[in-house]
Enzyme design. Structure first.
Site, PDB file in Angstrom:
ATOM      1  N   GLU A 150      43.583  29.369  39.432  1.00 20.38           N
ATOM      2  CA  GLU A 150      42.873  29.735  38.020  1.00 20.38           C
ATOM      3  C   GLU A 150      44.080  30.105  36.875  1.00 20.38           C
ATOM      4  O   GLU A 150      43.945  29.693  35.839  1.00 20.38           O
ATOM      5  CB  GLU A 150      42.409  31.153  38.345  1.00 20.38           C
ATOM      6  N   HIS A 210      33.528  40.695  44.475  1.00 21.08           N
ATOM      7  CA  HIS A 210      32.797  39.666  43.723  1.00 21.08           C
ATOM      8  C   HIS A 210      31.521  40.467  42.905  1.00 21.08           C
ATOM      9  O   HIS A 210      30.733  39.803  42.443  1.00 21.08           O
ATOM     10  CB  HIS A 210      31.963  38.672  44.668  1.00 21.08           C
TER      11      HIS A 210
END
Lengths: 326, 350
Positions: A61, A130
């Site tokens: 990322e 998450h």
């Protein structure tokens, strides 16, 4: 022509149109190509535009977001998809230290036509790693703009506007919104990207909210009618900048402010919204502004605890009643 | 090597040394503040690499980038003005020493977070590859940067997609105060590239001609479409990490040993047409005499008078840069606001 579409389809339509209109638009991210995107947002685009414009990246990322910054500096218009905002923590250096700084540090020499899309919010039992929201982490960065579309129409409009802008823009989506349906009219003229919208008119209090909490707030407002309280509901649509004027105008009418946010309360987005509106509207307010926000907890995995951790309709109703009681 | 190029190389190195030493003086007198990372000792790398690049190539640099900017052709006046924080600086006074930018010369900035140059360069390389241009990106980094994740992540992507990036390691053996054998399990930086099947070499970074020819070869490979290359140049900074660092963690003997190989002195010796004196030969060290003679016979073309003239010229250039910087106006808050929003192109936000 008005169609009923899923939120992901509206995003997909926006990408398709911009990819077709401008060869410098590219999409980068994990599984955005062959796989079509974790939430189907890039469905069908790889076949249409090829691997150089729909680039499946390694799980890196920090570096593929940084790659997009470099590409934007030489005129590409990258749209980065981060699979979730939780992974964006690995890309904060390119977002905050590069994208938000290069245009400024270069004395304005380098535009930054970069879009970083990511879903945040609490979905269904994805557990603490998450289920973060984190919008406040990005709000405190001069040089970034943040759109928070809550409807398919806004997702379509704001993504297209972001791609055409020369400034770095975060599109903060919501995992539970991807498969929600709403009207989309492709030909309709878009309002300015960061203008707030009154979604429901009312006279007794102003509920200021955004993203996934819009729907919860609207449903709470319907139930409040039965209790004789008419809530105005404002969808901010943007967290940086914030459209203060639309909110202030509402408060001139209602004199009461309730901020509803899914993020945890302490130093969250709601703190800035409440502070900014208190500064602007202090003499128009009949009561201290209130916030309904998530608990100060990492989100628990257990379903009922998860639901209790973030604002529910009942929480909003209770806060509104308290705010409106004489 | 042709005579003009040799002279340009020598001039670049002399200007670089004079500019940096003058910047240190200006720092001492308070005209320059903040972090100031100087380049003396490493000149052969910037000059050798950038003189092998084309004007259409892109340069991505670190916070120790004044000399990269100068060699790229950014005038000393606007580089010095940026160090002073003035409006006339190459970043309008918004960037300072660590953030020099020049869009026109494709100087894509100095980055002050270690390891950021990798993704920026990879992204520019991606755009070049997408557009099928014959351009390349030169990505500078230090030995300390190779332990950041971005090094590995970016080398992987550059190799995977065959991007036209030349990764240039300026290995000065220290990440601030920590010597390479204390920060890296493998101290030969170039060997790390093999994990990504990127061709890599280690070159003597004190020898500008060796740097230049290695860079030419690497760029030729890149332009032939063979993907990224990595060059590790072993070099040494004569000063501390920044003006805030006396560099006292390094043994005196080590500093002396590298000073004997001062790249500027070596370049002068390589360029001069006169045979070096006994003292000069002794000064370059036994190991280098043969190399020095080799260059002399093949390349030397400069007279002592020409050398003196170049020195006078760069000295005046640096003085003029300081005068320009001193006389320039400070930027205003309105300038800062404009730097942030000038790319909005009339877009209505709210």
């Amino acid at each position: 022509m008005v169609e009923q579409v899923y939120y992901w389809q509206a995003l997909n339509r926006a990408l398709d149109i911009e990819l077709a209109a401008d060869e410098s638009v590219i999409v980068l991210g994990e599984d955005v190509g062959l796989f079509g995107g974790s939430y189907r947002v890039t469905d069908g685009l790889y076949a249409k535009y090829g691997e150089w414009r729909l680039r499946d990246t390694p799980i890196s990322e920090g570096s593929f977001t940084g790659l997009a910054v470099g590409a934007a500096m030489v005129g590409l218009r990258p749209v980065v998809e981060l699979m979730t905002i939780n992974f964006a923590l690995l890309a904060l250096d390119p977002i905050i230290n590069m994208a938000a700084k290069v245009p400024f540090m270069s004395g304005g020499q380098f535009p930054m036509p970069l879009v970083v899309r990511m879903p945040g919010g609490v979905a269904k039992q994805l557990a603490a790693q998450h289920s973060q929201r984190l919008e406040q982490t990005l709000m405190n960065v001069p040089g970034l703009r943040i759109a928070v579309p809550a409807t398919p129409q806004d997702a379509y409009w704001q993504l297209r506007q972001a791609i055409r802008s020369d400034e770095p823009i975060i599109i903060l989506e919501h995992e539970l919104l991807y498969f929600s349906k709403g009207p989309l009219e492709v030909g309709l003229e878009a309002p300015p990207m960061h203008r707030a919208q009154v979604r429901r008119e009312g006279t007794d209090l102003s509920i200021v909210t955004y993203s996934g909490m819009l729907d919860v707030s609207l449903r709470a407002a319907e139930q409040l009618t039965e209790k004789g309280i008419e809530a105005e509901v404002i969808d901010l649509r943007s967290l940086r900048p914030i459209d203060w004027d639309t909110c202030s105008a509402s408060l001139e009418k209602t004199h009461r402010l309730l901020v509803v946010e899914e993020d945890s309360r302490f130093a969250g987005a709601g703190a800035e919204i409440a502070a900014g509106l208190t500064e602007r509207c202090f003499f128009n307010l009949d009561a201290a502004p209130q916030r309904v926000a998530a608990l100060e907890l990492p989100i628990p995995f257990n379903a009922s605890l998860e639901a209790a951790s973030i604002p529910r309709i009942a929480d909003i109703i209770a806060a509104a009643e308290k705010l409106c009681s004489p | 090597m042709e005579s003009d190029l040799l002279k340009n190389i020598l001039r670049d190195m002399l200007l670089a040394r004079a500019f940096e030493e003058r910047a240190a003086q200006e720092y001492a007198t308070g005209n320059i503040a903040g972090f100031l990372h100087l380049y003396p000792g490493e000149e052969a790398v910037a000059v050798g690499v950038l003189r092998a690049a084309e004007p259409a190539d892109y340069i991505v640099s670190t916070y120790r980038e004044h000399v990269h900017a100068l060699v790229r052709g950014i005038p000393a006046t606007v580089v010095m003005a940026e160090l002073f924080g003035k409006k006339t600086g190459c970043s309008g006074g918004m960037g300072g020493s660590m953030h020099l930018f020049d869009r026109e010369r494709r100087f894509m900035g100095g980055y002050a977070i270690v390891g950021e140059t990798f993704p920026i360069a990879t992204g520019i390389g991606y755009a070049i590859a997408l557009r099928e241009q014959p351009e390349a990106v030169i990505c500078f980094f230090g030995d300390g940067a190779v332990n950041q994740g971005t090094f590995h992540e970016s080398l992987n992507m550059a190799a995977l997609w065959k991007l036209p990036v030349l990764f240039v390691c300026e290995n000065n053996h220290y990440q601030i105060g920590t010597e390479i054998h204390r920060h890296s399990a493998v101290t030969e930086v170039y060997k790390r590239a093999s994990g990504y099947r990127i061709p890599a070499q280690r070159i003597d970074g004190m020898d500008v001609l060796a740097v230049h020819s290695a860079t030419q070869e690497a760029l030729a490979q890149i332009r032939a479409g063979n993907g990224p290359q990595l060059l590790e140049f072993e070099t040494y900074r004569f000063r501390g990490h920044s003006m805030a660092d006396p560099g006292s963690y390094r043994p005196k003997l080590e500093i002396q040993a590298y000073e004997n190989e001062d790249p500027v002195k070596v370049a002068i010796a390589e360029t001069l047409a006169v045979y070096p004196s006994t003292e000069q030969l002794a000064a370059v060290g036994v190991d280098n005499i043969e190399r020095l003679q080799g260059h002399l016979h093949s390349g030397g073309q400069l007279t002592l008078e020409q050398l003196a003239a170049i020195k006078a010229e760069v000295s005046e250039e640096v003085e003029a840069a300081v005068r320009f910087a001193s006389d320039s106006a400070e930027p205003t808050l309105a300038d800062a606001e404009a730097a942030l929003t000038c790319n909005r192109r009339g877009e209505v936000l709210v």
